[in-house]
Design an enzyme around this catalytic site. Structure first.
Site, PDB file in Angstrom:
ATOM      1  N   ASN A   9       0.872  -1.264   0.041  1.00  0.00           N
ATOM      2  CA  ASN A   9       0.097  -0.032  -0.054  1.00  0.00           C
ATOM      3  C   ASN A   9       0.977   1.342  -0.166  1.00  0.00           C
ATOM      4  O   ASN A   9       1.353   1.721   1.029  1.00  0.00           O
ATOM      5  CB  ASN A   9      -0.867  -0.015   1.302  1.00  0.00           C
ATOM      6  CG  ASN A   9      -1.688   1.438   1.403  1.00  0.00           C
ATOM      7  OD1 ASN A   9      -1.710   2.092   0.533  1.00  0.00           O
ATOM      8  ND2 ASN A   9      -2.339   1.378   2.622  1.00  0.00           N
ATOM      9  N   TRP A  10       1.068   1.829  -1.191  1.00  0.00           N
ATOM     10  CA  TRP A  10       1.817   2.952  -1.170  1.00  0.00           C
ATOM     11  C   TRP A  10       1.271   4.094  -0.587  1.00  0.00           C
ATOM     12  O   TRP A  10       1.919   5.324  -0.824  1.00  0.00           O
ATOM     13  CB  TRP A  10       2.318   3.176  -2.930  1.00  0.00           C
ATOM     14  CG  TRP A  10       3.365   2.088  -3.278  1.00  0.00           C
ATOM     15  CD1 TRP A  10       4.016   1.365  -2.530  1.00  0.00           C
ATOM     16  CD2 TRP A  10       3.947   2.035  -4.520  1.00  0.00           C
ATOM     17  NE1 TRP A  10       4.895   0.561  -3.292  1.00  0.00           N
ATOM     18  CE2 TRP A  10       5.122   0.866  -4.327  1.00  0.00           C
ATOM     19  CE3 TRP A  10       3.767   2.475  -5.844  1.00  0.00           C
ATOM     20  CZ2 TRP A  10       5.529   0.469  -5.485  1.00  0.00           C
ATOM     21  CZ3 TRP A  10       4.398   2.093  -6.844  1.00  0.00           C
ATOM     22  CH2 TRP A  10       5.350   1.107  -6.959  1.00  0.00           C
ATOM     23  N   LYS A  11       0.047   4.257  -0.364  1.00  0.00           N
ATOM     24  CA  LYS A  11      -0.641   5.479   0.140  1.00  0.00           C
ATOM     25  C   LYS A  11      -0.259   6.711  -1.029  1.00  0.00           C
ATOM     26  O   LYS A  11      -0.104   6.475  -2.061  1.00  0.00           O
ATOM     27  CB  LYS A  11       0.012   5.649   1.601  1.00  0.00           C
ATOM     28  CG  LYS A  11      -0.317   4.582   2.357  1.00  0.00           C
ATOM     29  CD  LYS A  11      -0.072   4.760   4.049  1.00  0.00           C
ATOM     30  CE  LYS A  11      -0.441   3.446   4.796  1.00  0.00           C
ATOM     31  NZ  LYS A  11      -0.471   3.552   6.313  1.00  0.00           N
ATOM     32  N   HIS A  94      -9.839   1.272   4.056  1.00  0.00           N
ATOM     33  CA  HIS A  94      -8.501   1.289   4.864  1.00  0.00           C
ATOM     34  C   HIS A  94      -8.858   2.492   6.039  1.00  0.00           C
ATOM     35  O   HIS A  94      -9.581   3.248   5.702  1.00  0.00           O
ATOM     36  CB  HIS A  94      -7.197   1.935   3.793  1.00  0.00           C
ATOM     37  CG  HIS A  94      -6.005   2.180   4.678  1.00  0.00           C
ATOM     38  ND1 HIS A  94      -5.716   2.991   5.467  1.00  0.00           N
ATOM     39  CD2 HIS A  94      -5.015   1.025   4.550  1.00  0.00           C
ATOM     40  CE1 HIS A  94      -4.565   2.837   5.833  1.00  0.00           C
ATOM     41  NE2 HIS A  94      -3.920   1.648   5.406  1.00  0.00           N
ATOM     42  N   GLU A  96      -7.565   4.757   7.127  1.00  0.00           N
ATOM     43  CA  GLU A  96      -7.183   6.490   6.625  1.00  0.00           C
ATOM     44  C   GLU A  96      -8.501   6.774   5.807  1.00  0.00           C
ATOM     45  O   GLU A  96      -8.993   8.116   5.851  1.00  0.00           O
ATOM     46  CB  GLU A  96      -6.029   6.261   5.808  1.00  0.00           C
ATOM     47  CG  GLU A  96      -4.701   6.376   6.872  1.00  0.00           C
ATOM     48  CD  GLU A  96      -3.566   5.689   6.403  1.00  0.00           C
ATOM     49  OE1 GLU A  96      -3.229   5.809   5.016  1.00  0.00           O
ATOM     50  OE2 GLU A  96      -2.628   5.401   7.078  1.00  0.00           O
ATOM     51  N   GLU A 164      -6.235  -4.638  10.011  1.00  0.00           N
ATOM     52  CA  GLU A 164      -5.029  -3.623  10.368  1.00  0.00           C
ATOM     53  C   GLU A 164      -5.434  -2.749  11.708  1.00  0.00           C
ATOM     54  O   GLU A 164      -6.286  -2.125  11.663  1.00  0.00           O
ATOM     55  CB  GLU A 164      -4.917  -2.808   9.231  1.00  0.00           C
ATOM     56  CG  GLU A 164      -4.359  -3.313   8.071  1.00  0.00           C
ATOM     57  CD  GLU A 164      -3.749  -2.154   7.016  1.00  0.00           C
ATOM     58  OE1 GLU A 164      -2.716  -2.688   6.549  1.00  0.00           O
ATOM     59  OE2 GLU A 164      -4.584  -1.308   6.688  1.00  0.00           O
ATOM     60  N   GLY A 170       1.834   2.589  10.777  1.00  0.00           N
ATOM     61  CA  GLY A 170       2.483   3.619  10.548  1.00  0.00           C
ATOM     62  C   GLY A 170       3.239   4.161  11.749  1.00  0.00           C
ATOM     63  O   GLY A 170       3.805   5.036  11.858  1.00  0.00           O
ATOM     64  N   SER A 207       2.656  -1.883  10.609  1.00  0.00           N
ATOM     65  CA  SER A 207       4.363  -1.762  10.923  1.00  0.00           C
ATOM     66  C   SER A 207       4.697  -3.120  10.547  1.00  0.00           C
ATOM     67  O   SER A 207       5.792  -3.505  11.235  1.00  0.00           O
ATOM     68  CB  SER A 207       4.325  -1.225  12.440  1.00  0.00           C
ATOM     69  OG  SER A 207       3.804  -0.093  12.489  1.00  0.00           O
ATOM     70  N   GLY A 228       2.549  -0.835   4.478  1.00  0.00           N
ATOM     71  CA  GLY A 228       2.746   0.470   4.177  1.00  0.00           C
ATOM     72  C   GLY A 228       3.980   0.796   3.607  1.00  0.00           C
ATOM     73  O   GLY A 228       4.637   0.737   2.719  1.00  0.00           O
ATOM     74  N   GLY A 229       4.671   1.628   4.812  1.00  0.00           N
ATOM     75  CA  GLY A 229       5.943   2.318   4.821  1.00  0.00           C
ATOM     76  C   GLY A 229       7.125   1.338   4.257  1.00  0.00           C
ATOM     77  O   GLY A 229       7.639   1.756   3.354  1.00  0.00           O
TER      78      GLY A 229
END
Ligand code: PGA
Length: 243
Positions: A9-11, A94, A96, A164, A170, A207, A228-229
């Site tokens: 997930n590159w956001k 998601h 967010e 999640e 994150g 994470s 993600g990150g």
């Protein structure tokens, strides 16, 4: 057993140029990887992703789509166009999207169904807030999200779930193995109760890094990761997928 799924997930990260550079490096390094990889770039990088991955067998999808194909919906992304671009997946719900863009469970239910009707696989993201976990409401929250967000879903069509915990996204605070085990077992049971296939993949996200991936992937009913990150960098993401 199904292949494990490693989803990126590159956001809101990467330009088309950076996307192309990532996939050039990826192609050079990926050989021998077991498991299914799925990339979720931004909508504006979908074209670059489509071109870079065309013919590679690597799957990709959108981070968000609307539940209508076209019409007066300024700013939205069409699931039909997504399909035309060769995508096979979309994230739905998601945290967010829920928290920042106020997406409701009723809206998410429509998105899940729309994607399935088009032959795309929704990856529904669910998870509890820290205050909900601390109040022992985790299972209640997961049960409600599954029941409401899947209320219109087609039980005969592909679906994936990403668990999640919101407090782990994150933040560097990964859920402990026992917390992950309990949540995944609970989600698995709930999906059965709701009539979904026992093979519905349940991914963990929050994470995930190379140094916790090995422990987490060995937990029953952990069928992959939504990262993600650590998915923004070829070596870090590959290290997770190889763990
Ligand atoms: P993270 O994000 O790996 O950076 O915690 C996961 C996600 O939000 O999907």
């Amino acid at each position: 057993m199904n292949q494990k799924i490693y989803a990126a997930n590159w956001k809101l990260h990467k330009s088309p140029r950076e996307t192309r550079a990532f996939f050039e490096q990826w192609r050079d390094k990926v050989s021998g990887l077991k498991g299914q990889v799925v990339f979720f770039p931004t909508a504006l990088c979908m074209e670059a992703t489509w071109q870079a991955l065309s013919g590679s067998g690597i799957q990709f999808g959108a981070q968000n789509v609307y539940f209508e194909d076209q019409g007066a919906f300024t700013g939205e992304n069409s699931p039909m166009v997504l399909k035309e671009m060769g995508a096979r997946w979309a994230l739905v719900g998601h945290s967010e999207r829920r928290a920042i863009f106020a997406e409701s469970d009723a809206l998410l239910a429509k998105k899940v169904r729309k994607l399935q009707d088009l032959g795309l696989t929704p990856m529904l993201c669910i998870g509890e807030l820290l205050k909900e976990r601390e109040a022992n409401q985790t299972n209640e929250v997961l049960r409600k999200q599954l029941a409401e967000d899947l209320s219109l879903a087609d039980k005969t069509k592909p679906l994936a779930i990403a668990y999640e915990p919101v407090w782990a996204i994150g933040t560097g605070k990964v859920a402990g193995p026992q917390q992950v085990q309990e949540a995944h077992a609970f989600i698995y049971q709930e999906l059965q109760k709701l009539g979904f296939a026992a093979t519905t993949p349940i991914l963990y996200g929050g994470s995930v890094k190379a140094d916790n991936a090995g422990t987490l992937i060995a937990i029953p009913h952990v069928d992959g990761f939504l990262v993600g990150g650590a998915s923004l960098d070829v070596d870090r993401f590959l290290a997770i997928a190889r763990a």
